[in-house]
Design a protein around this motif. Structure first.
Motif, mmCIF file in Angstrom:
data_model
loop_
_atom_site.group_PDB
_atom_site.id
_atom_site.type_symbol
_atom_site.label_atom_id
_atom_site.label_comp_id
_atom_site.label_asym_id
_atom_site.label_seq_id
_atom_site.Cartn_x
_atom_site.Cartn_y
_atom_site.Cartn_z
ATOM 1 N N ARG A 1 7.300 12.350 28.917
ATOM 2 C CA ARG A 1 5.944 12.858 28.685
ATOM 3 C C ARG A 1 4.926 11.726 28.580
ATOM 4 O O ARG A 1 3.779 11.873 28.991
ATOM 5 C CB ARG A 1 5.913 13.734 27.431
ATOM 6 N N MET B 1 4.083 10.851 32.063
ATOM 7 C CA MET B 1 3.162 11.845 32.620
ATOM 8 C C MET B 1 1.731 11.550 32.178
ATOM 9 O O MET B 1 0.784 11.549 32.987
ATOM 10 C CB MET B 1 3.579 13.256 32.181
ATOM 11 N N LEU B 2 1.579 11.280 30.879
ATOM 12 C CA LEU B 2 0.260 10.994 30.328
ATOM 13 C C LEU B 2 -0.322 9.731 30.956
ATOM 14 O O LEU B 2 -1.515 9.690 31.313
ATOM 15 C CB LEU B 2 0.382 10.830 28.807
ATOM 16 N N HIS C 1 -1.621 10.577 34.406
ATOM 17 C CA HIS C 1 -2.885 11.321 34.380
ATOM 18 C C HIS C 1 -4.048 10.426 33.958
ATOM 19 O O HIS C 1 -5.151 10.535 34.501
ATOM 20 C CB HIS C 1 -2.768 12.550 33.474
ATOM 21 N N ARG C 2 -3.810 9.538 33.000
ATOM 22 C CA ARG C 2 -4.897 8.651 32.559
ATOM 23 C C ARG C 2 -5.220 7.593 33.618
ATOM 24 O O ARG C 2 -6.389 7.230 33.795
ATOM 25 C CB ARG C 2 -4.521 7.992 31.226
#
Lengths: 400, 400
Positions: A282, A285-286, A289-290
């Motif tokens: 996770r 994933m973050l 996205h950032r």
């Protein structure tokens, strides 16, 4: 024991593939027929491959198989299904009469040895490369030239996608006998030369729920999975094929992430629930996205199979900065020099703006290492007899 | 400043509720109308409650509000919507002429002070208790006796479920104006006296994605959420109501877990994805499933709202063993004596068989503490004027 009779041996390699439209769930367990079509990217064998030698000889008294140097039970059902299917295709070919029956060695027992150049059962789809390689190698030995989707599929569903290079779709098919459930190439490996693939290995632990059992429970218990298969995937297959054809990276990347997330959502909707993503997954994933938000466009995509390792897609000119971002968020432990394997990636500094945008507390050792690779070709025949994993006696050569 | 004119002050308390069929997603953002019905259990106010004092006086020159001792902006839209709605209902009542218009104090400004006896924004649905309490207290002050669902809902959707004790459903309704989107009691708090609720607090950090923004992104991007709302929830609402009516614990427990998982699945299907569950949350889930598997029946259930804290349901005779299992898997850190709050739970030893069945590497401090509670009543009026949070001057009393 060495034999005086001729032994026919063939050695081939086959690639790993990573699905960008995910396969999860069978409509027929025996025939390994899926509840939806799927689409994958074939990874380059310079970094990840299975090598398999198959040999037939009049002297062999039984079928035998060695995986990574250890003899395994040849009676296991998936393996038997592959052997049965390849021999059926060979007989079918013989019955058409265009080959010397004796040469086919159909009555001979087979010895198989197979090795991976990467850790098994760590969510890297080793079974796909393994069964694709088995199907492809057996086909050479038995002189089978027809479509091998079914042979590979009977071993492991996603294995049929490792029979081709580039971008590959596995059409679910409609027939009850599965004859139309086959893999086909959407675009060759040369189609999108800028595309790079990074495997972020976050854990080498054996996974908690195997794919076969997990899929079965999902099909039986998840209302969301049925909906996904019937109502979401068909349009996504078409859209993904378009993104690949047009080399539309943002489209490809966003759909890849959405489909990975939806697959894991159906795992969570399974009862009891299945969790393949870890906190580190996770965090990756973050980070993605950032990273994308900072750049104002989708430059990187993640996808996760049935395990916590992230597979990341990016165009080649994005890779150095993204790898620097991974190093920043997951500072390598002692083995810093071995953090990056595979294709070389030049080190670049990370801008303070990007560091600020990532806004993370670093997790040292969260990512163990990165394998940098690219899109690659399908199975290959190794002509050099020194490549054989089996010696003239039909037994595995001692490891070099 | 003290006033010589009479000030009317009322103090009430309202409970927290935990949904077992989850609400996620609005079909109308302004009116706070949900895309599916939901069903919740009202928790006992002995452990978790909001206390609110509302006062009206001719001398007040503006509406003001204090939350946990700090003055907040009274202009925030949700608060304004609640005030507007309660005054509308009060005017409606006055126009029917069955009350002295002057006594209603409709032209007076209101002062509101509210405190929680538990940490806010930690995934414990503080806004539900808060807005239910606000609606209920304002209704007393303004003499409103009609259904308060809309007043509470305009503050926070799930707040309408905190207007009743026991087991409560929020019917989504069909009308565009939301008049039929109301809460009603399915069964009173006395209906299932053996039911216990444990809140496993795993983190007091503020959550990453707020519910309002999260819901909006989910509605806009998750194909699975739409399917869930339309095709899964209606049957689950009926099934959950049946389980409650019949006190069918295994049925209640399994559906509670499935619906929690499906809600979090739709969060993961959102793009960018939303993750409220942490690795500790997942460890609690695994603990519950293994505990149940060991006993061969479903004795415990988890549910998670928009945060990592677990809310666990069990019948009273299961609680001591389950708490011992939690202590085993999450050994309390230094504050061992404060690990268990709320209802007393006698310590019991854990059998070696159960320890073996749980098969976990203990995670010290993973669960910070447990609040043991039970099903409780709806909002209450506190008659004792010493309970008022506002002094005779209409300003918050200094904290005791």
């Amino acid at each position: 024991m060495a034999s005086e009779k001729p032994m026919v041996a063939v050695t081939c390699t086959a690639p790993v593939n990573i699905a960008v439209i995910k396969y999860w769930g069978k409509r027929d367990e025996d025939l390994v027929l899926p509840i939806n079509s799927s689409l994958s990217v074939t990874l380059h064998q310079d970094q990840l491959k299975t090598t398999t030698t198959a040999a037939i000889s009049k002297d062999f008294t039984e079928d035998r198989i060695w995986l990574n140097g250890r003899e395994e039970d040849v009676e296991q059902p998936r393996l038997q299904a592959c052997l049965r299917e390849i021999r059926r295709l060979a007989r079918k070919r013989r019955s058409t009469g265009d080959e010397d029956p004796a040469a086919l060695g159909l009555s001979y027992k087979v010895h198989v040895a197979s090795v991976n150049n990467f850790p098994t059962a760590a969510g890297l789809a080793s079974s796909a490369a393994g069964y694709a390689c088995l199907a492809y190698t057996l086909a050479q030995v038995y002189g089978v030239e027809s479509d091998l989707s079914e042979v590979a599929r009977r071993g492991s569903g996603s294995a049929c996608r490792s029979l081709y290079g580039g971008f590959v779709e596995w059409q679910m098919g409609e027939r009850a006998d599965g004859k139309d459930s086959i893999a086909r190439q959407v675009a060759p490996e040369s189609h999108w030369p800028e595309l790079r693939v990074l495997i972020l290995v976050v854990s080498a632990e054996k996974k908690l729920t195997g794919s076969t059992a997990g899929m079965r429970t999902s099909v039986e218990t998840s209302p969301l999975l049925r909906f996904r298969a019937e109502s979401v995937v068909p349009a996504r297959m078409a859209e993904m094929a378009r993104c690949v054809q047009e080399r539309d990276f943002p489209g490809f990347a966003q759909l890849t992430m959405k489909d990975s997330n939806q697959f894991h959502a159906t795992c969570l909707d399974t009862f009891p629930p299945i969790s393949y993503l870890s906190d580190t997954s996770r965090r990756v994933m973050l980070l993605v996205h950032r990273f994308n938000a900072h750049h104002g466009r989708t430059k990187v995509a993640y996808t996760f199979d049935a395990g916590p390792n992230a597979v990341v897609f990016a165009l080649h000119d994005t890779v150095p900065e993204f790898v620097a971002a991974v190093r920043h968020c997951f500072p390598p432990e002692s083995n810093g020099d071995k953090f990056l394997k595979g294709l070389p990636v030049p080190p670049v500094p990370l801008s303070d703006e990007l560091k600020a945008a990532l806004d993370v507390d670093p997790t040292p050792g969260g990512v163990k290492y990165i394998i940098a690779t690219q899109v690659g070709p399908g199975p290959q025949i190794l002509e050099d007899p020194r490549a054989h994993l089996l010696g003239p006696d039909g037994l595995p050569k001692p490891a070099a």
